[in-house]
Design an enzyme around this catalytic site. Structure first.
Site, PDB file in Angstrom:
ATOM      1  N   THR B 135       9.002  11.130  -5.919  1.00  0.00           N
ATOM      2  CA  THR B 135      10.170  10.783  -6.735  1.00  0.00           C
ATOM      3  C   THR B 135       9.729  10.566  -8.180  1.00  0.00           C
ATOM      4  OG1 THR B 135       9.938   8.392  -6.432  1.00  0.00           O
ATOM      5  CG2 THR B 135      11.254   9.585  -4.784  1.00  0.00           C
ATOM      6  N   LYS B 147      -1.441  -1.619  -7.311  1.00  0.00           N
ATOM      7  CA  LYS B 147      -0.732  -2.556  -6.444  1.00  0.00           C
ATOM      8  C   LYS B 147      -0.182  -1.866  -5.197  1.00  0.00           C
ATOM      9  CE  LYS B 147       2.027  -4.714  -9.567  1.00  0.00           C
ATOM     10  NZ  LYS B 147       2.783  -5.858 -10.141  1.00  0.00           N
TER      11      LYS B 147
END
Lengths: 397, 397
Positions: B135, B147
């Protein structure tokens, strides 16, 4: 306009392992001075420790103006799973733990330190935690490095993290409430360091073997042995703390130990007991390969017995031992990297263990156990004489 | 004999973010050359992507002599939980993943990258993984830093890890199967970088706003915008990749966004849509404080609309916005550290937001949405005109 971006994630996390006796003295601020949130702390407490120590911890914290919130979790392997981690995460959220300034305090044996440490490692991507080991095994092993983790099903430490503690605080007073078997289990892990890395440590253990029943390593000799253990362990860990290198001398005793540890669900061996059996099995394999003298293998067997460590569980079958090696091979990235002792204080690593030699050595070890049991019942005090001796002096704080 | 042992856990993990178009061309080895286990790979695939891309991935891997094992997980927030992590761990164990030499390949949106990345971060205390974002949002956001994480109940990213990927591979071809709303959501995150950190990026977005419907950023201007986004993001992350410093300009748009994101369970806003609403709310607060000109706030509102990003959901109430700030304050270790825009391309951080000013600004933003909706129905094409326009050119590979 570039289409490649190099990034380097560099992390430097210093921590200290500190002997701090007596930790719970009113004037000792070591356990409270880390962190900046006043008036409260979250404490994860081993259920094995709670009866003897929770009231003293409460008094200690209150004397320092801190209201502790205790979460008592079952000690030993039964807590070491993702369910306990989920429960801790839930409680940390309820508590509203500050992300940086409020260390989670872990008080317990290795399983509680590993489980609580893992929960702290992943809560908000890592919050600080302080380890206070209460068993001999945790003192010399789980406390020292940066590994946290829990089991998944039968797979030991299948998930976990490399996450340094903020601080490790050591106090041998907790040993007073340990069972004789717990003491012996811890000695099994020290025996590994002596056999694999440090002859002096092995000699110290040998010299003091008959004192541990009464001293529980709380005398000067015990202090020296513990300090040496930590130093030997750190010498191995410091250059390889994230395990970039998978051939590790501290893995001696941890190739077949899972098989011993899992051998009897009804009365499972403790971790250090299983490690000691692995050491003796590894030594017998070394002897068969001409890597270790029979004399040194016999010396190891003798000391193992003197430390109150048990023989092979009668129900155990050879395939379990080979399966353990297979699992470890996967964990060690496709090569056995099995440590084998060369002499007392030194070991090597091999990749070519064959099933037949492992099974033969295991049978020899099991036969030795049977022979010792027969001899015991005929001429000597009952098996695990040293552990039995320890029982007489068990004390509570 | 020492009784204090200092230890330093030092980790240096380099990785590369690389544009690699077309990634799935037969001659392109980028996705297969990392790792040393021949003949197989474990691929975690976003269910939103599987219908359009699984066959092409299969052909690609087979052409390189690799049999992929696919695990398809639901895309979006519904996968981002500990249950999915547990399922992945289980599958990795069944697969017998090598600990070092067999990267887990993640192909999907941000939620799948975050969830799969977290599973890889904790499986055997961390195995390598490769991110392939599919995306626009994941391309400029989840892909870039280190992260990983999942939600616990309503708490977003409550558990996770800082764990660098082995490699990030970027290819805009995946954008061809995105919905117009997904494109707009990604633009919301780029808008944040422009507003908070880089005026040039804001200007580029503004200049090309009416092209994204047809280009989906797959033209030269789109490439420049994406490269600039990654560079701006890295400029912010590189000196602070483990978030030692909690005042972060990239947190602009992420103070109130959780409230917008969680506002409607029936039809939840996408992450970038919620971020864009947070940006506009933050801008209105800045205007009230005299930190930002009304003209610049209006320019932001205009561009937000042009990019096809929605207004405030009608059902939403002011307390949710304040609660989101309270939660973020806990995550930011007890201080609000709320980023507020100073001008296009620059923001500051404040700790003294009051509930009344936040609520008043929220009401102003909600009223603007209502006014726009009324104007739309009277004189203009339906609301979310840009998104509607995008729908006409939606394509599938």
């Amino acid at each position: 306009m570039s289409s490649r971006w190099p990034v380097t994630a560099c992390s430097v996390a210093p921590y200290e392992i500190r002997v701090c006796e007596p930790l719970l003295a009113e004037g000792n601020r070591a356990l409270t001075e880390y962190g900046h949130v006043p008036g409260r702390r979250f404490v994860i407490l081993d259920s094995a420790v709670a009866p003897s120590w929770q009231d003293r911890l409460l008094s200690y914290f209150r004397a320092h103006g801190i209201q502790p919130t205790f979460m008592v979790v079952p000690g030993g392997e039964q807590c070491k799973n993702l369910e306990t981690v989920g429960a801790i995460i839930h409680r940390l959220r309820q508590f509203g733990l500050d992300r940086r300034n409020e260390p989670v305090i872990l008080v317990g044996g290795g399983a509680v330190l590993d489980t609580g440490g893992f929960a702290a490692s992943i809560y908000r991507r890592g919050v600080p935690f302080i380890r206070v080991p209460t068993t001999l095994l945790a003192y010399v092993d789980a406390s020292v490095g940066i590994k946290t983790g829990v089991n998944v099903g039968t797979a030991k430490n299948l998930v976990g993290a490399f996450h340094p503690p903020a601080l490790v605080l050591l106090d041998r007073e907790f040993f007073s409430s340990l069972s004789p078997r717990d003491i012996a289990s811890g000695l099994g892990e020290i025996l590994k360091l002596g056999l694999g890395c440090d002859e002096d440590l092995f000699d110290m253990l040998d010299a003091a073997a008959d004192t541990f029943a009464t001293t529980r390593l709380r005398d000067a000799a015990g202090f020296t042995i513990l300090a040496r253990s930590i130093e030997v362990m750190l010498d191995e860990l410091r250059p390889n703390i994230f395990e970039r290198e998978l051939c590790r001398r501290v893995d001696l005793g941890h190739t077949f130990s899972q098989a011993f540890e899992m051998s009897s669900l009804a009365d499972p061996l403790l971790h250090g007991e299983a490690v000691a059996l692995d050491l003796n099995l590894s030594a017998l394999i070394s002897v068969r390969r001409g890597l270790l003298s029979e004399k040194e293998s016999a010396r190891l067997a003798n000391l193992t017995d003197e430390l109150g460590l048990p023989g092979v569980p009668p129900a155990m079958q050879p395939p379990a031992v080979w399966d353990s090696l297979t699992e470890r091979t996967q964990h060690r990235a496709g090569r056995q990297r099995a440590p084998l002792p060369l002499r007392i204080g030194e070991c090597t690593s091999v990749d070519d263990l064959r099933e037949d030699e492992v099974v033969d050595a295991f049978r020899e070890l099991a036969a030795r156990t049977t022979a010792a049991a027969t001899a015991d019942s005929a001429t000597r005090p009952p098996r695990q004489a040293a552990a039995a001796r320890l029982k007489h002096v068990e004390e509570r704080p």
